[in-house]
Design a protein around this motif. Structure first.
Motif, PDB file in Angstrom:
ATOM      1  N   MET A 150       0.848  -1.169   0.000  1.00 25.32           N
ATOM      2  CA  MET A 150       0.000   0.000   0.000  1.00 25.32           C
ATOM      3  C   MET A 150       0.890   1.227   0.000  1.00 25.32           C
ATOM      4  N   SER A 151       1.265   1.656  -1.173  1.00 24.85           N
ATOM      5  CA  SER A 151       2.224   2.745  -1.212  1.00 24.85           C
ATOM      6  C   SER A 151       1.906   3.678  -2.366  1.00 24.85           C
ATOM      7  N   ASP A 152       1.803   4.954  -2.063  1.00 29.87           N
ATOM      8  CA  ASP A 152       1.828   6.006  -3.039  1.00 29.87           C
ATOM      9  C   ASP A 152       2.366   7.225  -2.312  1.00 29.87           C
ATOM     10  N   HIS A 153       2.592   8.311  -2.999  1.00 30.52           N
ATOM     11  CA  HIS A 153       3.235   9.468  -2.386  1.00 30.52           C
ATOM     12  C   HIS A 153       2.291  10.116  -1.379  1.00 30.52           C
ATOM     13  N   HIS A 154       2.774  10.374  -0.198  1.00 29.70           N
ATOM     14  CA  HIS A 154       1.918  10.992   0.817  1.00 29.70           C
ATOM     15  C   HIS A 154       2.567  12.227   1.429  1.00 29.70           C
ATOM     16  N   GLY A 155       3.478  12.880   0.716  1.00 29.70           N
ATOM     17  CA  GLY A 155       3.990  14.182   1.131  1.00 29.70           C
ATOM     18  C   GLY A 155       4.921  14.113   2.313  1.00 29.70           C
ATOM     19  N   PRO A 156       5.009  15.187   3.087  1.00 28.25           N
ATOM     20  CA  PRO A 156       5.953  15.245   4.206  1.00 28.25           C
ATOM     21  C   PRO A 156       5.711  14.124   5.195  1.00 28.25           C
ATOM     22  N   THR A 204     -10.574   6.419  16.300  1.00 30.60           N
ATOM     23  CA  THR A 204     -11.928   5.974  16.658  1.00 30.60           C
ATOM     24  C   THR A 204     -13.056   6.741  15.990  1.00 30.60           C
ATOM     25  N   GLU A 205     -12.840   7.957  15.524  1.00 27.86           N
ATOM     26  CA  GLU A 205     -13.913   8.754  14.941  1.00 27.86           C
ATOM     27  C   GLU A 205     -13.910   8.609  13.423  1.00 27.86           C
ATOM     28  N   LEU A 206     -15.075   8.360  12.854  1.00 27.20           N
ATOM     29  CA  LEU A 206     -15.168   8.002  11.447  1.00 27.20           C
ATOM     30  C   LEU A 206     -14.572   9.064  10.525  1.00 27.20           C
ATOM     31  N   ARG A 207     -14.875  10.328  10.784  1.00 26.47           N
ATOM     32  CA  ARG A 207     -14.373  11.382   9.896  1.00 26.47           C
ATOM     33  C   ARG A 207     -12.858  11.452   9.958  1.00 26.47           C
ATOM     34  N   ALA A 208     -12.293  11.340  11.165  1.00 27.11           N
ATOM     35  CA  ALA A 208     -10.844  11.395  11.304  1.00 27.11           C
ATOM     36  C   ALA A 208     -10.186  10.163  10.682  1.00 27.11           C
ATOM     37  N   LEU A 209     -10.772   8.982  10.864  1.00 25.16           N
ATOM     38  CA  LEU A 209     -10.231   7.770  10.262  1.00 25.16           C
ATOM     39  C   LEU A 209     -10.202   7.859   8.738  1.00 25.16           C
ATOM     40  N   SER A 210     -11.218   8.513   8.173  1.00 26.69           N
ATOM     41  CA  SER A 210     -11.288   8.617   6.712  1.00 26.69           C
ATOM     42  C   SER A 210     -10.199   9.502   6.135  1.00 26.69           C
ATOM     43  N   ARG A 211      -9.525  10.284   6.965  1.00 27.76           N
ATOM     44  CA  ARG A 211      -8.491  11.200   6.481  1.00 27.76           C
ATOM     45  C   ARG A 211      -7.134  10.516   6.304  1.00 27.76           C
ATOM     46  N   TRP A 212      -6.922   9.374   6.959  1.00 31.35           N
ATOM     47  CA  TRP A 212      -5.619   8.709   6.816  1.00 31.35           C
ATOM     48  C   TRP A 212      -5.717   7.202   6.600  1.00 31.35           C
ATOM     49  N   PHE A 213      -6.876   6.593   6.920  1.00 32.36           N
ATOM     50  CA  PHE A 213      -6.988   5.136   6.917  1.00 32.36           C
ATOM     51  C   PHE A 213      -7.975   4.660   5.865  1.00 32.36           C
ATOM     52  N   HIS A 273      -0.544  12.832   8.752  1.00 31.86           N
ATOM     53  CA  HIS A 273      -1.829  13.528   8.889  1.00 31.86           C
ATOM     54  C   HIS A 273      -1.858  14.387  10.150  1.00 31.86           C
ATOM     55  N   LEU A 274      -1.431  13.808  11.267  1.00 32.36           N
ATOM     56  CA  LEU A 274      -1.434  14.575  12.517  1.00 32.36           C
ATOM     57  C   LEU A 274      -0.429  15.732  12.464  1.00 32.36           C
ATOM     58  N   HIS A 275       0.669  15.538  11.747  1.00 33.61           N
ATOM     59  CA  HIS A 275       1.722  16.555  11.654  1.00 33.61           C
ATOM     60  C   HIS A 275       1.338  17.706  10.738  1.00 33.61           C
ATOM     61  N   THR A 276       0.551  17.395   9.667  1.00 27.61           N
ATOM     62  CA  THR A 276       0.261  18.413   8.652  1.00 27.61           C
ATOM     63  C   THR A 276      -1.212  18.784   8.554  1.00 27.61           C
ATOM     64  N   GLY A 277      -2.105  17.938   9.062  1.00 26.18           N
ATOM     65  CA  GLY A 277      -3.534  18.165   8.895  1.00 26.18           C
ATOM     66  C   GLY A 277      -4.056  17.745   7.541  1.00 26.18           C
ATOM     67  N   ARG A 278      -3.191  17.214   6.688  1.00 28.40           N
ATOM     68  CA  ARG A 278      -3.600  16.852   5.333  1.00 28.40           C
ATOM     69  C   ARG A 278      -4.235  15.474   5.283  1.00 28.40           C
ATOM     70  N   ASN A 279      -5.013  15.249   4.205  1.00 28.98           N
ATOM     71  CA  ASN A 279      -5.526  13.916   3.913  1.00 28.98           C
ATOM     72  C   ASN A 279      -4.368  13.091   3.346  1.00 28.98           C
ATOM     73  N   THR A 280      -4.033  11.987   4.011  1.00 25.37           N
ATOM     74  CA  THR A 280      -2.873  11.195   3.598  1.00 25.37           C
ATOM     75  C   THR A 280      -3.240   9.780   3.176  1.00 25.37           C
ATOM     76  N   ARG A 281      -4.513   9.506   2.909  1.00 28.33           N
ATOM     77  CA  ARG A 281      -4.911   8.176   2.462  1.00 28.33           C
ATOM     78  C   ARG A 281      -4.262   7.829   1.135  1.00 28.33           C
ATOM     79  N   TYR A 282      -3.936   6.536   0.972  1.00 32.54           N
ATOM     80  CA  TYR A 282      -3.475   6.109  -0.345  1.00 32.54           C
ATOM     81  C   TYR A 282      -4.669   6.054  -1.288  1.00 32.54           C
ATOM     82  N   GLN A 283      -4.422   6.267  -2.572  1.00 30.07           N
ATOM     83  CA  GLN A 283      -5.499   6.348  -3.542  1.00 30.07           C
ATOM     84  C   GLN A 283      -5.933   4.968  -4.045  1.00 30.07           C
ATOM     85  N   TRP A 284      -4.948   4.149  -4.455  1.00 27.95           N
ATOM     86  CA  TRP A 284      -5.287   2.816  -4.910  1.00 27.95           C
ATOM     87  C   TRP A 284      -4.017   2.016  -5.085  1.00 27.95           C
TER      88      TRP A 284
END
Length: 303
Positions: free
Chosen positions: A1-7, A40-49, A149-160
């Motif tokens: 599960m690897s694609d570019h995820h920034g800093p 544990t929170e759905l919205r937060a999980l969706s940002r990185w997981f 994600h915690l360090h930058t606030g960005r969405n860091t999920r892999y795309q595919w």
């Protein structure tokens, strides 16, 4: 599960392999009260997981979707608020059950009260050394995405993912999934004359067929073939194999490579990947059902 995820976060995860256990630890600058919602929170999980279909509740099933056709069925088994989350999950809903525990602690022994330490342990006594090594890489990647994600606030999920892969455990018996003609009882492959010629998927437009080439079957060991995608630059290649997975159990596994390298528009390629993933999942379920219902002298194939 690897694609570019920034800093990347300030520290990289540290992993270790033990018999039946993959363990990965990440030190975070964020305090536990900031990290806990991301677990544990759905919205937060969706940002990185990934996307959970329902909140995490002990004993209540949910589904974790990654958006590319990959998913886990998940059942939380224990939640200690602010401290730990334990769950059992199955990849594609048919894979071997695995037990996962996330543990969050404040600071470190040397510097209590500073940041957090997150540890994930993934338990499965049946996985091979190669599978454990692959999983160690996967969990390290996931925790890196969380830290970023915690360090930058960005969405860091892999795309595919480039691969579609999965497995199912079958009772050892008369059903032999990698023998002819039994292989055609669970794979959505049609024969043109005397050779396998078409791989079928079913979508909103009904059944669609894709030409099959390079079909090579070594009975009870391995099947390889290529699925030809119209207008693609390259064509996904597939390997299916079987291996012992414990007393009286055979693991049927597949890996279908090349989905990020088709040279098609990204939306079309991703949609194809999702639909092929759904077809492979249904095929594993069919193989499981065939093996479960085959009695002595049942339909195992002779080739």
């Amino acid at each position: 599960m690897s694609d570019h995820h920034g800093p990347v976060p300030p520290e990289a995860p540290a992993g270790e392999l033990r018999p039946g256990v993959v363990r990965v630890t990440l030190r975070l600058a964020a305090e536990p009260h900031r990290v806990w919602p991301a677990l544990t929170e759905l919205r937060a999980l969706s940002r990185w997981f990934g996307d959970f279909s329902a909140p995490l509740r002990v004993g209540s099933d949910t589904r974790l979707d990654f958006g590319d056709g990959d998913f886990f069925t998940v059942r939380p088994t224990a939640i200690v608020p602010g401290r730990s989350v334990a769950f059992d999950w199955r990849f594609l809903g048919v894979g071997a059950p695995q037990s996962v525990v996330w543990t969050l602690t404040p600071g470190t022994d040397e510097s209590p009260g500073t940041g957090s330490v997150l540890t994930v342990e993934d338990h499965d006594d049946t996985r091979s050394a190669a599978e454990s090594a692959q999983l160690l890489h996967g969990w390290s990647d996931f925790l890196t995405r969380l830290g970023t994600h915690l360090h930058t606030g960005r969405n860091t999920r892999y795309q595919w993912r480039d691969d579609i892969d999965g497995s199912v455990d079958l009772p050892t018996g008369p059903f032999r999934p990698l023998r002819h003609p039994a292989v055609l009882d669970w794979l959505p492959v049609a024969v043109d004359g005397f050779r396998p010629a078409w791989f079928f998927i079913v979508d909103d437009e009904g059944p669609r067929r894709f030409a099959v080439s390079d079909w090579q079957l070594r009975p009870d060991e391995e099947l390889t073939f290529t699925v030809e995608i119209p207008d693609a630059r390259t064509h996904p290649t597939c390997r299916v194999s079987t291996a012992p997975a414990g007393p009286g159990t055979t693991r049927l596994s597949f890996a279908h490579h090349g989905w990020t390298r088709l040279g098609l528009a990204q939306g079309r390629a991703q949609e194809l990947r999702r639909r092929f993933a759904a077809t492979w999942t249904a095929s594993l379920r069919t193989a499981r059902d065939k093996a479960a219902t085959a009695g002595p002298g049942g339909p195992g194939g002779t080739g």
